[in-house]
Write a protein that holds these residues in place. Structure first.
Motif, short mmCIF file in Angstrom:
data_model
loop_
_atom_site.label_atom_id
_atom_site.label_comp_id
_atom_site.label_asym_id
_atom_site.label_seq_id
_atom_site.Cartn_x
_atom_site.Cartn_y
_atom_site.Cartn_z
N THR A 158 -9.75 -31.60 -21.25
CA THR A 158 -8.93 -30.33 -21.77
C THR A 158 -9.76 -29.19 -22.32
N LEU A 159 -9.12 -27.94 -22.50
CA LEU A 159 -9.70 -27.20 -23.22
C LEU A 159 -8.59 -26.08 -23.59
N LYS A 160 -8.31 -26.40 -24.90
CA LYS A 160 -7.18 -25.90 -25.50
C LYS A 160 -7.15 -25.07 -26.90
N ARG A 161 -6.53 -24.20 -27.02
CA ARG A 161 -6.26 -23.26 -28.30
C ARG A 161 -5.44 -23.97 -29.20
N ILE A 239 -16.14 -11.46 -20.06
CA ILE A 239 -14.51 -10.61 -20.07
C ILE A 239 -14.30 -10.35 -21.48
N LEU A 240 -13.15 -9.67 -21.24
CA LEU A 240 -12.48 -9.25 -22.81
C LEU A 240 -10.94 -10.09 -22.92
N ILE A 241 -10.88 -10.44 -24.07
CA ILE A 241 -9.72 -11.39 -24.53
C ILE A 241 -8.87 -10.25 -25.46
N GLU A 242 -7.58 -10.06 -25.13
CA GLU A 242 -6.94 -9.30 -25.81
C GLU A 242 -6.00 -9.87 -27.00
N ASP A 243 -5.59 -11.09 -26.42
CA ASP A 243 -4.77 -11.85 -27.75
C ASP A 243 -4.86 -13.32 -27.34
N ALA A 244 -4.11 -14.01 -28.05
CA ALA A 244 -3.97 -15.34 -27.64
C ALA A 244 -3.47 -15.78 -26.29
N VAL A 245 -2.41 -15.01 -26.01
CA VAL A 245 -1.34 -15.54 -24.65
C VAL A 245 -2.66 -15.38 -23.54
N GLN A 246 -3.32 -14.42 -23.56
CA GLN A 246 -4.37 -14.10 -22.48
C GLN A 246 -5.27 -15.18 -22.57
N LEU A 247 -5.86 -15.48 -23.68
CA LEU A 247 -6.83 -16.50 -23.95
C LEU A 247 -6.23 -18.05 -23.31
N ASP A 248 -5.00 -18.22 -23.59
CA ASP A 248 -4.64 -19.42 -22.92
C ASP A 248 -4.71 -19.61 -21.44
N GLU A 249 -4.12 -18.31 -20.72
CA GLU A 249 -4.24 -18.16 -19.32
C GLU A 249 -5.65 -18.43 -18.84
N GLN A 250 -6.57 -17.64 -19.50
CA GLN A 250 -7.94 -17.79 -19.17
C GLN A 250 -8.59 -19.01 -19.23
N LEU A 251 -8.32 -19.87 -20.39
CA LEU A 251 -8.72 -21.31 -20.21
C LEU A 251 -8.17 -22.05 -19.40
N THR A 252 -7.10 -22.16 -18.90
CA THR A 252 -6.67 -22.95 -17.69
C THR A 252 -7.30 -22.54 -16.59
N THR A 253 -7.59 -21.09 -16.43
CA THR A 253 -8.33 -20.79 -14.92
C THR A 253 -9.79 -21.31 -15.02
N LEU A 292 -12.80 -15.22 -9.77
CA LEU A 292 -12.02 -15.26 -11.07
C LEU A 292 -12.72 -14.44 -12.24
N TRP A 293 -11.88 -14.12 -12.94
CA TRP A 293 -12.36 -13.59 -14.50
C TRP A 293 -13.57 -12.19 -13.87
N GLN A 294 -12.87 -11.51 -13.09
CA GLN A 294 -13.65 -10.29 -12.46
C GLN A 294 -15.00 -10.32 -12.16
N GLY A 295 -15.18 -11.63 -11.22
CA GLY A 295 -16.36 -11.95 -10.60
C GLY A 295 -17.10 -13.02 -11.37
N ALA A 296 -16.75 -13.02 -12.85
CA ALA A 296 -17.68 -14.10 -13.46
C ALA A 296 -17.72 -15.48 -13.11
N LEU A 297 -16.29 -15.84 -12.43
CA LEU A 297 -16.32 -17.27 -11.84
C LEU A 297 -16.28 -17.08 -10.37
N ARG A 298 -17.06 -17.71 -9.48
CA ARG A 298 -17.27 -17.60 -8.31
C ARG A 298 -17.66 -19.05 -7.69
N GLY A 299 -17.21 -19.27 -6.31
CA GLY A 299 -17.42 -20.50 -5.75
C GLY A 299 -16.64 -20.47 -4.50
N PHE A 300 -16.67 -21.77 -3.68
CA PHE A 300 -15.93 -21.95 -2.50
C PHE A 300 -15.06 -23.17 -2.88
#
Length: 305
Positions: A158-161, A239-253, A292-300
């Motif tokens: 897990t990686l959770k706020r 990347i830029l994190i605007e608020d807690a809601v966006q952070l939760d989405e990015q953590l799941t990704t 993902l993350w505007q090209g910060a996370l890449r792979g196959f």
């Protein structure tokens, strides 16, 4: 008459000085007085013969330099003398400097060998590494994150706020994770107050989970979760994190990418999810490129069929 006496006097003085000069030249060299600094420099220096150090002394100095790369020669000499006083061997800083200078290649080889050695095997589900970290958004608000890493597969459990750092909040999140992934035998944490509180320790005791704490100021003793946070922070800074809601989405990704896309070196190129599930990498032609993350996370990634 006076002129004759004067000539005799000059002749006598001349022969007297000549006789004194001959006597001075016949004196031994040790009797001649010289300047003290010049005499010391002219003195013949005899080399001091010392006993050759055993081969294990050089090996131990190389090992100490590898484990203490920023230590100076004096520190290494003092450390060696403390460690091996029972064997009757001691070294000075000059010997240490000469040894390090002559064995630079061996030091580099040992450094690379230690860095690339495989980690020790851990049974599946035995150890969980838990730690807290913080991430700031664009408004400079600090968000507390809970990370849990399974030691056998390096799976990001897990990686959770967290809304706060209370022990009851931490236990609630831990119960949710246990319900999904099962209960570990041992949980390893550092000595932060939330992990050493009576409520948290009592909760682990009620769950029949053994609690291990690292020594103070020794984060490498919980290295797997620290390494996971290192990878996470390297990418989250891009990347830029605007608020807690966006952070939760990015953590799941990020957890999905880390567990299912990113191959791990210590897992022989497999992903944590493949090791956790006990499957081999898919042998298929249908790989999808992931960015993902505007090209910060890449792979196959190969979708399950």
């Amino acid at each position: 008459m006076i002129s004759l006496n004067w000539h005799y006097t000059v002749i006598v003085i001349f022969f007297t000085l000549l006789w004194l000069l001959i006597l001075w030249c016949k004196q031994p060299k040790e009797a001649k007085t010289k300047h003290p600094i010049k005499a010391a420099s002219d003195r013949k220096q005899h080399p001091i013969r010392t006993r050759r150090k055993p081969a294990w002394v050089t090996d131990e100095l190389i090992r100490l330099k590898v484990h203490m790369p920023k230590a100076g020669c004096r520190t290494l000499a003092l450390t060696f003398n403390r460690l091996f006083a029972h064997r009757g061997e001691s070294v000075g800083k000059t010997f240490v400097a000469q040894t390090i200078q002559q064995h630079q290649y061996e030091i580099r080889v040992l450094q690379r060998k230690i860095k690339n050695r495989p980690a020790y095997e851990v049974p599946k589900g035995k150890y969980w590494g838990i730690d807290l970290t913080q991430v700031a958004d664009t408004h400079r608000h600090q968000h507390t994150l809970l990370g849990i890493c399974e030691h056998h597969s390096r799976l990001a459990v897990t990686l959770k706020r967290l809304p706060n750092k209370a022990s009851i909040t931490l236990l609630r999140c831990l119960l949710e994770v246990i319900e999904q992934f099962g209960k570990p035998q041992i949980i390893r944490t550092d000595n932060e107050a939330v992990f050493t509180s009576r409520l948290f320790r009592f909760g682990l005791w009620m769950l029949s989970i053994r609690h291990q704490t690292t020594e103070k100021h020794c984060p490498w003793q919980n290295g797997r979760i620290e390494r996971f946070f290192g990878t996470f922070k390297t990418h989250i800074k891009q990347i830029l994190i605007e608020d807690a809601v966006q952070l939760d989405e990015q953590l799941t990704t990020f957890c999905w990418w880390y567990n299912r896309v990113r191959p791990h070196q210590n897992l022989e190129g497999r992903t944590p999810a493949e090791v956790w599930l006990g499957v081999e990498p898919p042998k298929t032609r249908h790989w999808r490129y992931v960015s993902l993350w505007q090209g910060a996370l890449r792979g196959f990634y190969a979708p399950p069929t």
